[in-house]
Structure formats: structure tokens, C-alpha cells
Design a protein around this motif. Structure first.
Motif, short mmCIF file in Angstrom:
data_model
loop_
_atom_site.label_atom_id
_atom_site.label_comp_id
_atom_site.label_asym_id
_atom_site.label_seq_id
_atom_site.Cartn_x
_atom_site.Cartn_y
_atom_site.Cartn_z
N LEU A 224 9.20 66.91 -8.27
CA LEU A 224 10.47 66.95 -9.83
C LEU A 224 11.50 66.71 -9.83
N ALA B 168 0.45 67.37 -16.81
CA ALA B 168 2.56 66.13 -17.21
C ALA B 168 3.06 66.36 -16.17
N ALA C 263 4.29 62.99 -14.09
CA ALA C 263 5.78 62.07 -13.51
C ALA C 263 6.10 62.65 -11.83
N ASN C 264 5.65 62.98 -11.08
CA ASN C 264 5.80 62.76 -9.95
C ASN C 264 4.79 61.39 -9.38
#
Length: 464
Positions: A25, A379, A383-384
Motif C-alpha cells: 500500500l 480495508a 485498498a491493495n
């Protein structure tokens, strides 16, 4: 698999998720900043490639004498084509081509002479030492030969260019760099690997260079950070190399104890107060003015080449160049040196896939309880996933921009191969760095070449 084994694998999965997920990330956010910076430069017109008419430049004369340096060791299979093409593409009388060879490499010497075809602009410099020494050492020997010629003729060169033994130069590049050194001390043209059908290892370089030299270098120049030399497609003001040589006690401007002397020279020029330019120019046909070449098509050769880059830039560079002041410069050097850490994170990511697959099999057989992801893990995974989708999109866009949409799609499929090569190269680089710390001498780990894009070169020379 026993219940205890599955519990242990679940713990490993969680730790790998945290480690790989967090650092992936961070890397995605870093790239996102570069992406949006590039987009802003495009919107404001600062990243737009200017257009030229190649035929208007190809036959213009130089504003002063220019020297092309080509260091060579065991390059008999390609260097003749490189020299023949360069001399034909650049007919200017003020050009002189300095080729460095070794006395114990007769096939390369013979290929150089055949490629020149009697052109008086060739200056063959043969080292008496048993080769190879290092690439930087060979370049310094060419620089010494140039100084000798200057003393004999009473004429000082204006521009010094670097190319490798396997390169295909652009007909417009010489005049563009000649004009550029009126305003800057260092100019770098893009590098575009030539794609070959079915050569997935060699073609993965197309994807990486299209993005690095289409976006990252543009942003790097815009924020005022030092531009690294690529070792090919670059030109230096003669006066700047003389200044660097003087600070090194006259042994030559190229650092002989560095594996990536080209990269380091770009940094040194910035530190010395020199100005640099990354020049993106397109011809009337839309083709980028760039240095083109075939890159290694075998995985062992690609690993060796990238390991040398990582060793010299990410590891030696930390010791030799340190960290310069200023947020922009610090950011770019951190990006240059993240290679080994990135490889470790990628390795953790692929290990995570293996562990997750084993756990999935256990759950399929009712040997393990179903996963219970926390809000943090959910989460992080989301996100990744978004970051990966964006990175895939950018990889396609920049590869397709230079090579067409079909190659752009293949570029997406080559991402895992690129990652595997990066992991293997990092392991080799760290091992070599450990040897260097123990006193091992830097050696010329050159890449072997067995092919040359000469057919494309001949077409390029006939432009106009």
C-alpha cells in the motif's frame, strides 16, 4: 494437514498479510503521487513531447566537435552493426567515434573495423591490459585518448556522448543533444527496448522503460531532482566532464569503483551545480527520439543485469552518494534504493498466495475453520486491490503508448514475470553487496548480446 499445522499456517497468513499489505500500500501511494504529478504536468503542458522533422536535423552540422564513447568487451556479435548504423545515421564530419577494446579480444576488434568500413571518424582504442577491467575504466581510457587527440589537434571537443555496444541510435539524436548542451551540462534521451515476438523475458523491459522514461523521469526533472544517467542515449558538455575529472585527481570522470558509473555521474553533475535535461521529442512519424536495443531474452541474463543495477544504485549508491538535502531529492533517492525492500515485499506477497492456497484447500476439506478477517485486514485488502488495478491500468497505458495496445495487454500478463525477476535479482544483488563490503573488487558484469535490431536501424536511417 493436521489441525496444528493449519493453525500455524493461519498465523503465518495473518503476518504475511500485514507485512505485504502495508508495504504494498505504501508503494502504491508513492506511485500514485508520481502518477498525479505526471498528470498535472501533462494538463499544464509541461510534460508534452515536442515534435520535430527528422529530415531537417539529420544533415545539419554540429556546432562543435562531438565524441561518441562505446566501451566494448566480448561484443563481436553486435558491435559491428552498432558502429555501421551510428556512422550512417550520424554523417556529421565533426563526429568522432571512440571504441574501447582489449588486446585479448581480437574478435571484437575485427568486428569494430568491419563495422566502420574504413570511415576515418572511427578511433579504435585498444587496452594493453588483459580484459575486462571495468566499464568505467574503459570509458576513462577513451577519455584519456580524447584528451591526447585534443592536445595534438589543438581543438577541444564540445560534446561527449555515451552508447553501448548493442545500441541503435536515432538519426536526430546527435543534433538534438548538440543543441541542448548550449543550455545544460547533461542531457538524457529516453531508452526504448525493441520488442521481439515471443521473447517474454526481453520484452518485459519494454513495459518498465516505457513507464519509467515516460513518466517517472519526467516528474523527476520537474521537481528539480538529479537525473540519473542511463549510460546510453546521453550527452555531456565537455567542460563539465573536465571539472569532474579535476576533482578526481585527473584519473578520469567515470568512477571506476562503481558498478553503475552512468547513474552516479548524473548525480555528480547535479551536486557540482550542473544543469540536466530529460529530452522527450517525437519525430514527424510519432516515433520517440530514443536509443533502442534488444534486451536480454534469457532469465539468467536478465537477473544478472538487474542485480548489477540494484547493487550499484540501491546498495552501493547509499554508501557512495548518501542522501542529499531537499525533499524532492530525498524522495527520488528513496525510490532509487527501494529495490531490495520491494523484492522482499513481493516475495512475501507470493508466499502469501501459497499459504492462502494451502489454507483454502484445508477449509475445502473441512479441516480448518473459515477465515474471520478483521476490519483492518478487509480495508487493507480492498485498498491493495484498488492499488493493483490502478497499477495494471498504468502499465497498460504507458506500454500501449509506445508499442500499441496488443503489446500493452501482453505487458499486463508480464507483470508476474517482472516481479519474479526482481526477486531473483535482489537476492543476487544483496549477496554481491555483502562480498563488496568484505573487500571484493567491483567487476564488469556485462550482459551478453547475440542479436541486433539492424533491420529496423536501416529503415530508420532512410527517414526522409
Amino acid at each position: 494437514m493436521t489441525h496444528w499445522t493449519l493453525e500455524w499456517l493461519a498465523l503465518v497468513e495473518y503476518e504475511l498479510l500485514l507485512f505485504a499489505g502495508v508495504f504494498l500500500l505504501v508503494g502504491s501511494l508513492d506511485e500514485l503521487v508520481v502518477d498525479f504529478s505526471w498528470a498535472w504536468l501533462r494538463l499544464t503542458g509541461r510534460a508534452k513531447s515536442r515534435r520535430i522533422e527528422r529530415h531537417e536535423l539529420c544533415n545539419q552540422e554540429l556546432m562543435g566537435p562531438a565524441a561518441l564513447f562505446i566501451p566494448a568487451w566480448n561484443e563481436a556479435s553486435v558491435i559491428g552493426f552498432t558502429i555501421a548504423h551510428a556512422l550512417a545515421a550520424w554523417p556529421q564530419k565533426g563526429l568522432r567515434v571512440y571504441v574501447g577494446c582489449y588486446a585479448n579480444d581480437l574478435p571484437t576488434i575485427e568486428a569494430v573495423l568491419r563495422g566502420a568500413g574504413g570511415d576515418p571518424r572511427l578511433r579504435l582504442v585498444v587496452r594493453d591490459e588483459i580484459g575486462p577491467t571495468t566499464k568505467a575504466d574503459c570509458l576513462n581510457r577513451l577519455y584519456a585518448a580524447l584528451e591526447t587527440d585534443e592536445r595534438r589537434s589543438g581543438t577541444r571537443f564540445r560534446l561527449i556522448l555515451l552508447q553501448d555496444a548493442e545500441d541503435m541510435v536515432d538519426p536526430a539524436a546527435l543534433i538534438l543533444m548538440d543543441r541542448a548542451v548550449d543550455d545544460v551540462e547533461f542531457v538524457q534521451l529516453p531508452v526504448l527496448p525493441e520488442p521481439r515476438p515471443g521473447r517474454w523475458v526481453g520484452n518485459h523491459y519494454c513495459d518498465e522503460f516505457a513507464e519509467a522514461h515516460g513518466k517517472a523521469m519526467v516528474v523527476r526533472e520537474a521537481i528539480g531532482a538529479a537525473l540519473p544517467g542511463a549510460g546510453v542515449g546521453c550527452g555531456f558538455a565537455r567542460s563539465m566532464l573536465a571539472r569532474i575529472d579535476a576533482t578526481g585527481h585527473g584519473t578520469g570522470p567515470f568512477p571506476v569503483d562503481s558498478l553503475t558509473e552512468d547513474y552516479e555521474l548524473g548525480m555528480t553533475i547535479k551536486a557540482a551545480g550542473g544543469r540536466s535535461q530529460f529530452m522527450r521529442v517525437r519525430g514527424e512519424d510519432g516515433r520517440l527520439v530514443a536509443t533502442r536495443a534488444y534486451f536480454p531474452a534469457r532469465i539468467d541474463r536478465a537477473v544478472m543485469q538487474k542485480a548489477r543495477w540494484l547493487h550499484g544504485i540501491a546498495l552501493q549508491g547509499w554508501d557512495r552518494l548518501g542522501w542529499s538535502s531537499g525533499p524532492g531529492e530525498w524522495w527520488m533517492r528513496a525510490r532509487d534504493r527501494r529495490g531490495p525492500l520491494s523484492a522482499l515485499v513481493l516475495f512475501a506477497g507470493y508466499a502469501l498466495l501459497v499459504v492462502a492456497g494451502m489454507l483454502w484447500t484445508g477449509r475445502l476439506l473441512d479441516l480448518a475453520p473459515p477465515p474471520r478477517p478483521t476490519v483492518l485486514i478487509t480495508a487493507l485488502l480492498a485498498a491493495n486491490f484498488v492499488g493493483l488495478a490502478w497499477r495494471v491500468t498504468m502499465r497498460f497505458a504507458f506500454t500501449a503508448r509506445e508499442y500499441g495496445w496488443a503489446e500493452g495487454l501482453r505487458g499486463i500478463l508480464r507483470i508476474p514475470l517482472s516481479n519474479i525477476i526482481a526477486i531473483m535479482a535482489a537476492r543476487r544483488a544483496v549477496s554481491a553487496y555483502a562480498e563488496w563490503l568484505r573487500g571484493a573488487v567491483s567487476a564488469w558484469e556485462k550482459t551478453d548480446h547475440d542479436d541486433h535490431p539492424v533491420s529496423g536501424a536501416l529503415q530508420a536511417v532512410r527517414v526522409g
